[in-house]
Motif scaffolding. Structure first.
Motif, PDB file in Angstrom:
ATOM      1  N   LEU A  28       0.819  -1.205   0.000  1.00 56.06           N
ATOM      2  CA  LEU A  28       0.000   0.000   0.000  1.00 56.06           C
ATOM      3  C   LEU A  28       0.856   1.259   0.000  1.00 56.06           C
ATOM      4  N   ILE A  29       1.898   1.267   0.839  1.00 56.41           N
ATOM      5  CA  ILE A  29       2.775   2.447   0.895  1.00 56.41           C
ATOM      6  C   ILE A  29       3.509   2.642  -0.421  1.00 56.41           C
ATOM      7  N   ASP A  30       4.000   1.539  -0.990  1.00 59.00           N
ATOM      8  CA  ASP A  30       4.757   1.645  -2.238  1.00 59.00           C
ATOM      9  C   ASP A  30       3.868   2.061  -3.396  1.00 59.00           C
ATOM     10  N   MET A  31       2.598   1.640  -3.397  1.00 53.68           N
ATOM     11  CA  MET A  31       1.687   2.088  -4.446  1.00 53.68           C
ATOM     12  C   MET A  31       1.520   3.602  -4.425  1.00 53.68           C
ATOM     13  N   VAL A  32       1.396   4.166  -3.229  1.00 55.27           N
ATOM     14  CA  VAL A  32       1.287   5.625  -3.114  1.00 55.27           C
ATOM     15  C   VAL A  32       2.558   6.302  -3.623  1.00 55.27           C
ATOM     16  N   LEU A  51       3.971  -2.552 -10.195  1.00 55.11           N
ATOM     17  CA  LEU A  51       5.308  -2.152  -9.774  1.00 55.11           C
ATOM     18  C   LEU A  51       5.549  -2.479  -8.303  1.00 55.11           C
ATOM     19  N   SER A  52       4.547  -2.278  -7.476  1.00 58.19           N
ATOM     20  CA  SER A  52       4.700  -2.567  -6.046  1.00 58.19           C
ATOM     21  C   SER A  52       4.930  -4.051  -5.800  1.00 58.19           C
ATOM     22  N   LEU A  53       4.187  -4.898  -6.514  1.00 59.46           N
ATOM     23  CA  LEU A  53       4.357  -6.332  -6.347  1.00 59.46           C
ATOM     24  C   LEU A  53       5.719  -6.806  -6.836  1.00 59.46           C
ATOM     25  N   LEU A  54       6.322  -6.073  -7.763  1.00 60.41           N
ATOM     26  CA  LEU A  54       7.669  -6.405  -8.204  1.00 60.41           C
ATOM     27  C   LEU A  54       8.745  -5.909  -7.237  1.00 60.41           C
ATOM     28  N   LYS A  55       8.464  -4.827  -6.539  1.00 54.24           N
ATOM     29  CA  LYS A  55       9.465  -4.211  -5.671  1.00 54.24           C
ATOM     30  C   LYS A  55       9.417  -4.719  -4.245  1.00 54.24           C
ATOM     31  N   VAL A  56       8.228  -4.951  -3.712  1.00 56.28           N
ATOM     32  CA  VAL A  56       8.069  -5.299  -2.297  1.00 56.28           C
ATOM     33  C   VAL A  56       8.771  -6.600  -1.918  1.00 56.28           C
ATOM     34  N   PRO A  57       8.790  -7.655  -2.757  1.00 59.54           N
ATOM     35  CA  PRO A  57       9.530  -8.858  -2.349  1.00 59.54           C
ATOM     36  C   PRO A  57      10.988  -8.588  -2.011  1.00 59.54           C
ATOM     37  N   GLY A  58      11.644  -7.720  -2.759  1.00 62.05           N
ATOM     38  CA  GLY A  58      13.014  -7.372  -2.424  1.00 62.05           C
ATOM     39  C   GLY A  58      13.119  -6.628  -1.106  1.00 62.05           C
ATOM     40  N   ASP A  59      12.151  -5.746  -0.832  1.00 70.32           N
ATOM     41  CA  ASP A  59      12.158  -5.032   0.451  1.00 70.32           C
ATOM     42  C   ASP A  59      11.913  -5.987   1.612  1.00 70.32           C
ATOM     43  N   LEU A  60      11.012  -6.936   1.437  1.00 71.21           N
ATOM     44  CA  LEU A  60      10.768  -7.924   2.487  1.00 71.21           C
ATOM     45  C   LEU A  60      11.989  -8.803   2.712  1.00 71.21           C
ATOM     46  N   TYR A  61      12.678  -9.138   1.641  1.00 73.33           N
ATOM     47  CA  TYR A  61      13.890  -9.950   1.772  1.00 73.33           C
ATOM     48  C   TYR A  61      14.960  -9.202   2.558  1.00 73.33           C
ATOM     49  N   THR A  62      15.002  -7.886   2.380  1.00 71.41           N
ATOM     50  CA  THR A  62      16.000  -7.082   3.103  1.00 71.41           C
ATOM     51  C   THR A  62      15.746  -7.105   4.603  1.00 71.41           C
ATOM     52  N   ILE A  63      14.483  -7.013   5.010  1.00 71.68           N
ATOM     53  CA  ILE A  63      14.160  -6.951   6.437  1.00 71.68           C
ATOM     54  C   ILE A  63      13.804  -8.327   6.995  1.00 71.68           C
ATOM     55  N   LEU A  64      14.109  -9.395   6.288  1.00 66.07           N
ATOM     56  CA  LEU A  64      13.792 -10.734   6.777  1.00 66.07           C
ATOM     57  C   LEU A  64      14.397 -11.025   8.145  1.00 66.07           C
ATOM     58  N   PRO A  65      15.647 -10.613   8.439  1.00 62.24           N
ATOM     59  CA  PRO A  65      16.156 -10.837   9.803  1.00 62.24           C
ATOM     60  C   PRO A  65      15.328 -10.141  10.880  1.00 62.24           C
TER      61      PRO A  65
END
Length: 366
Positions: A28-32, A51-65
């Protein structure tokens, strides 16, 4: 084993729940943000969601720890409130044995994330760059590295020029054994230049020891009409910043392809230090996940009757966040060459594991 499977299942459920919550919020935030980045009418709701669905997986992977330490805190707080930890200890199981299941699960999930999800996220990251650049009306990248050398591309109103160089200097301003091939709007070759050296200057390419061939229906023998020049100037819209920004981010290269990509950069004369650091840090990801689980458990494996549950949970999250930033800081130091690559990648998770084990031995079994 039944207790281990029970704790592992609960840890997995908390991990997936927190991952889903963060994923929904970030979409939701990335869509805005995507709608704000593009001009009005350029991108609709569907395009922003894509675009958000393409970008958010990488962001989630970054904060996985960080998600792992949150799941650990939620798990042990729930076990403490239901007195399941008390029952486990009454049966003779120590705190360290109770941690076996979540630590092993965290290690397995770390390996799965690196081996399977890393290539998927690298593909979605490249696709995001491509789609975003297409919406903005520009090319996504002008440079690629292969076993044949460096490949660049520059455009103009009349067509495009493909540039291949065998190698370059570390600053990406001087290229050696260079080939320029100009293509018209239909993709047909117009002319070709072979040169021993080419430098990128503000006014364009400064080409030395060049030989130029022309192509076209009026030229029946290009070699006979080839011209040799000691120096040529070829206008270009490329800049040093364009070329440096065109390097694939380490996160956009699948971990299975990183060794070959690093070797290609070395052959081309570029520094592959950021890619080396990223590769080692990805290999250390399972240990980072285990360290986060141990840190979260060190403060929350206690009964709620002892009080200060909220403060202990905040301490666990704070230490997890501190380890996360320490890892990023070590990555920056490693990419700048200030510390060795192995030290930048492996010291933060090892420090987190040793610290959390010390706290567990002191608070629980000490």
């Amino acid at each position: 084993m039944t207790l281990h499977f029970y704790i592992a299942r609960k840890f997995t459920l908390y991990l997936l729940a927190i991952l889903g919550i963060f994923g929904a919020i970030m979409v939701l935030i990335d869509m805005v943000e995507e709608l704000r980045d593009f001009d009005t009418g350029t991108l609709g709701i569907g395009g922003a969601l894509h675009l958000s669905l393409l970008k958010v997986p990488g962001d989630l992977y970054t904060i996985l720890p960080l998600i792992a330490v949150m799941a650990t805190v939620a798990l042990f707080l729930a076990l403490a409130r239901s007195s399941e930890l008390v029952v486990a200890r009454a049966s003779g199981r120590s705190a360290l044995r109770s941690l076996t299941a979540p630590v092993v699960v965290a290690l397995v999930y770390g390996v799965i994330a690196v081996a399977i999800f890393n290539p998927i996220i690298a593909a979605t990251s490249r696709q995001y760059d491509s789609v975003s650049s297409r919406h903005k009306g520009r090319e996504a990248s002008v440079l690629s590295v292969s076993s044949e050398g460096l490949w660049l591309r520059q455009g103009s109103l009349s067509g495009q020029t493909v540039i291949r160089a065998a190698r370059a200097d570390a600053q990406a301003t001087r290229f050696y054994d260079v080939t320029f091939l100009s293509l018209d709007a239909k993709g047909a070759p117009v002319w070709r230049i072979e040169a021993a050296e080419a430098r990128l200057r503000p006014q364009g390419w400064d080409i030395r020891d060049a030989k130029r061939w022309g192509f076209g229906p009026e030229i029946d023998n290009p070699e006979a009409r080839a011209a040799v020049s000691p120096q040529l100037v070829l206008p270009s819209d490329l800049t040093l910043e364009n070329i440096r920004d065109s390097f694939a981010r380490p996160a956009a290269v699948a971990i299975w392809d990183l060794p070959a990509f690093i070797a290609g950069l070395d052959r081309a004369g570029f520094s592959a230090l950021p890619q080396r650091v990223w590769f080692q840090m990805e290999l250390a990801m399972p240990l980072v996940m285990a360290a986060m689980v141990l840190l979260g458990a060190a403060f929350t494996m206690r009964h709620v009757r002892f009080g200060r549950t909220g403060m202990m949970a905040m301490l666990a999250l704070g230490l997890g966040l501190g380890l996360f930033f320490l890892r990023n800081f070590a990555q920056v130091l490693g990419e700048n060459g200030q510390i060795p690559v192995a030290l930048a990648a492996w010291s933060p998770p090892l420090a987190g594991i040793l610290l959390s084990l010390g706290l567990l031995l002191h608070l629980e079994d000490g």
